[in-house]
Structure formats: C-alpha cells, structure tokens
Design an enzyme around this catalytic site. Structure first.
Site, mmCIF file in Angstrom:
data_model
loop_
_atom_site.group_PDB
_atom_site.id
_atom_site.type_symbol
_atom_site.label_atom_id
_atom_site.label_comp_id
_atom_site.label_asym_id
_atom_site.label_seq_id
_atom_site.Cartn_x
_atom_site.Cartn_y
_atom_site.Cartn_z
ATOM 1 N N ASP A 200 8.821 -15.022 -3.953
ATOM 2 C CA ASP A 200 8.965 -16.078 -5.038
ATOM 3 C C ASP A 200 9.993 -16.822 -5.011
ATOM 4 O O ASP A 200 10.302 -17.836 -5.360
ATOM 5 C CB ASP A 200 8.326 -15.502 -6.120
ATOM 6 C CG ASP A 200 6.710 -14.731 -6.025
ATOM 7 O OD1 ASP A 200 6.125 -15.644 -5.837
ATOM 8 O OD2 ASP A 200 6.744 -13.585 -6.501
ATOM 9 N N GLY B 202 -0.119 -13.090 -0.379
ATOM 10 C CA GLY B 202 0.363 -14.217 -1.009
ATOM 11 C C GLY B 202 -0.186 -15.448 -0.242
ATOM 12 O O GLY B 202 -0.753 -15.481 0.980
ATOM 13 N N ASP C 56 5.892 -10.872 5.010
ATOM 14 C CA ASP C 56 5.462 -11.386 3.573
ATOM 15 C C ASP C 56 6.256 -12.291 3.008
ATOM 16 O O ASP C 56 7.312 -12.800 3.614
ATOM 17 C CB ASP C 56 5.701 -10.216 2.541
ATOM 18 C CG ASP C 56 4.819 -9.834 1.645
ATOM 19 O OD1 ASP C 56 3.942 -11.079 1.435
ATOM 20 O OD2 ASP C 56 4.715 -9.065 0.842
ATOM 21 N N GLU D 200 3.317 -3.843 -1.639
ATOM 22 C CA GLU D 200 4.355 -4.624 -0.983
ATOM 23 C C GLU D 200 5.241 -3.765 -0.613
ATOM 24 O O GLU D 200 6.130 -3.557 0.382
ATOM 25 C CB GLU D 200 4.580 -5.769 -1.375
ATOM 26 C CG GLU D 200 3.593 -6.846 -1.301
ATOM 27 C CD GLU D 200 3.938 -8.072 -2.240
ATOM 28 O OE1 GLU D 200 2.794 -9.190 -1.859
ATOM 29 O OE2 GLU D 200 4.554 -8.292 -3.062
ATOM 30 N N LYS E 93 9.713 -10.831 -5.823
ATOM 31 C CA LYS E 93 8.315 -10.748 -5.337
ATOM 32 C C LYS E 93 7.469 -10.000 -6.501
ATOM 33 O O LYS E 93 7.981 -9.741 -7.430
ATOM 34 C CB LYS E 93 8.170 -9.897 -4.079
ATOM 35 C CG LYS E 93 8.888 -10.630 -2.781
ATOM 36 C CD LYS E 93 8.902 -9.581 -1.667
ATOM 37 C CE LYS E 93 7.473 -8.953 -1.397
ATOM 38 N NZ LYS E 93 6.384 -10.061 -0.896
ATOM 39 N N GLY E 94 6.041 -10.303 -6.382
ATOM 40 C CA GLY E 94 5.275 -10.007 -7.038
ATOM 41 C C GLY E 94 4.410 -10.735 -7.880
ATOM 42 O O GLY E 94 3.907 -10.664 -8.899
#
Length: 323
Positions: A170, A111, A167, A189, A180-181
């Site tokens: 979102d 990301g 990481d 992840e 996330k994703g």
C-alpha cells in the site's frame, strides 16, 4: 489533434490498427486537410513504428488489454494510455516471469496487484512453461483464485521454506519499508513472506513515497476482539505512534474504507485498527517493534527489512529498486 490520436491508438493497439485509421482519415478530410496530413504523416507513422517495435507482442495482440513483456516504455502517448490496472498487470506478470522458476515453492500475495501475479503463475503452469510448482496463498480469496487456476497449494505446515513470495504494497518508503494490510490479510502475508528467500514487491508508482510512511496510507494493526478498545488506546498512546488517529475497521475487512455497520473480521477472526497519520512516521522499524510488543496485538502492517526488490510500474515504464 488527429495526428495525436493516431499516435495514441498505435500505442495501444499496435501497427496493424494504425494503417486502417490512416485510410479512414483519408476518406473524411477535404483536399487542404489531406495535404496537411501528408506533411505530418511521416512523423506519425514513425511514432507508431517505434511503439510497435518497443513492444512486438502488443503490436499483434487483440484489441483487448494484453500484457506487454517490456522492461522500459518511453512513448509519451503510452504514458497517457495506460490505466492503473494495466500498470498492475505489467508488474504482476514481470515478477513471475523474472523470479519464478520450475520446482519452486511460491508465496502468493493478496490484493489487486498480486491478483495478476497469481494469474500469471496459473497461465504458465497451464501452458507448460512452469512445472512442479507448489504455492502458499496468503488469504482465502487468493486460495480460491489459485484453485480456480489449477495451482497446486500447500501450507507452511508442510513447507516452511519458500523460494520466493510475491505481493503488493500500500506504501513504500525510500528504505523499502512497506505498509501492507489494506486488504486485511496482513498476518498471513507476513507469516508467509518472512519465510521466503526472496520477497518481491509489485506496485504502481502511486504507492511510492519519498517523505516516509504514514500520511499516504493508514497503518493497519490486527488485534484480538477481547478488550479491543483497550488495545486500540494502548497502541495509540505508544511514543512512536504519537499523533495517530486509531480507527476501528468496519464492514469488509478487505477495505479500510468504512463500508458497513459491523466490525470487520479478518480471515483469522480478529479485528483491524487503522492508524491514520498526518505526518510521516519518524522511525518505522521502532514503531513496528513497539506495536508488536503490545499485549492484544496479533501483528501489524509495517513490513521492515524484508524486501528483496520492488518492481514499479509508472508512466515511464517499469523500474526495479533494491535495498
């Protein structure tokens, strides 16, 4: 206005940029304006000095954006100056500086924020600050970035235990549960990050929610292509998902914005359904469990109970939140 401009520019470019600016203003002001400038110049210069002393590296850095290795930045002028990308760079670099040591196995996230953590690992390996590092990427694009930077890569097949994974996210709720994703790499992840002794999350303050996950960012669910419409309906009808609007991701799998006519396909050959919520999710761990138990679901973007620390970059500087 000119006095404010001086403070803003000093925050970004360091004290060495401020003095020439004062000289320039001297040449363009009339005598009355010069007298007024002299009255306010002391406070302006103090502002510049404070910003420079708070960040010595920035004071002597090139005019292009540079990382500022500081824990707190409180200048009001700096609040206005930092862009979202600068905030992402600050937390990305800090996460590596604080948590990655020589000899570690490191999980590299995916990301726009994780990009800077990967970049920092490459820099520190190149200058010799870090040695004997191996890393596990969580997507094809992170793998390509790491290879370009010369970061040695391995896989979970040979290294099932990681020292740390870094990481982005979102969305982050008060209990440090994550969505996330958004970039489509949620399965890899999660596979990597559950194997890490420490999972460090890096975000800017826009990703923090005080009301609960859901409304701020859709929850992605990776599903098999086989009978995908059936799986979408099954997930949407779960009690914990009541009220959601399931949307099949189209175009690029790395964006939840519809940007194509073809169904988006992940690095693993699967589809993604984005669950849109108007109200906060009442019980994120329960929803995570119910979705994962649906046959046809590969995994989902709810990361519950995994976070070691969240490094947050905001207008008031950098803060760290732990469970």
């Amino acid at each position: 206005a000119r006095n404010e401009l001086i403070c803003k520019r000093s925050s970004l470019f360091g004290l060495r940029k401020v003095l020439p600016l004062y000289l320039y203003l001297d040449q363009t002001l009339n005598p009355q304006q010069k007298r007024e400038k002299m009255r306010v110049s002391t406070s302006s210069l103090f502002c510049a000095l404070a910003c420079a002393l708070a960040s010595p590296a920035a004071a002597f850095a090139p005019s292009s954006v540079a990382f500022r290795p500081v824990s707190t930045i409180t200048s009001s002028s700096l609040k206005m100056a930092l862009t979202q990308d600068e905030l992402k760079k600050m937390v990305g670099y800090k996460s590596v500086d604080d948590y990655v040591k020589s000899g570690m196995v490191v999980g590299l996230g995916t990301g726009s924020t994780a990009y800077y953590a990967v970049e920092r690992v490459g820099q520190l390996l190149k200058d010799g600050t870090l040695t004997d590092i191996v890393a596990i990427p969580t997507s094809v694009r992170t793998k390509e970035q790491a290879e370009e930077l010369g970061i040695p890569l391995v896989t979970l097949d040979t290294h099932s235990k990681l020292d740390v994974a870094i990481d982005g996210a979102d969305e982050v709720d008060p209990d440090l549960n994550l969505v996330k994703g958004g970039g489509g790499a949620l399965l890899r992840e999660k596979m990597v990050e559950v194997c890490a002794d420490k999972f460090i999350v890096i975000v800017d303050e826009s990703k923090i929610t005080e009301k609960g996950l859901g409304p701020g960012f859709p929850v992605p669910v990776e599903i098999t292509p086989f009978c995908h419409e059936h799986t979408m309906r099954t997930v949407a009808n779960l009690p914990s998902c009541k009220g959601c609007n399931p949307v099949l991701r189209m175009g690029s799998s790395s964006s939840n914005v519809n940007d194509g006519d073809e169904i988006a396909v992940t690095d693993n050959g699967n589809y993604i359904v984005d669950l849109h919520f108007e109200e906060p999710i009442a019980d994120a761990p329960l929803m995570a469990s119910e979705i994962k138990n649906v046959v046809g679901v590969v995994d989902h973007g709810l990361f519950c109970g995994l976070t070691t620390a969240v490094i947050i970059a905001g207008s008031d500087g950098i803060s760290v939140k732990e469970p």
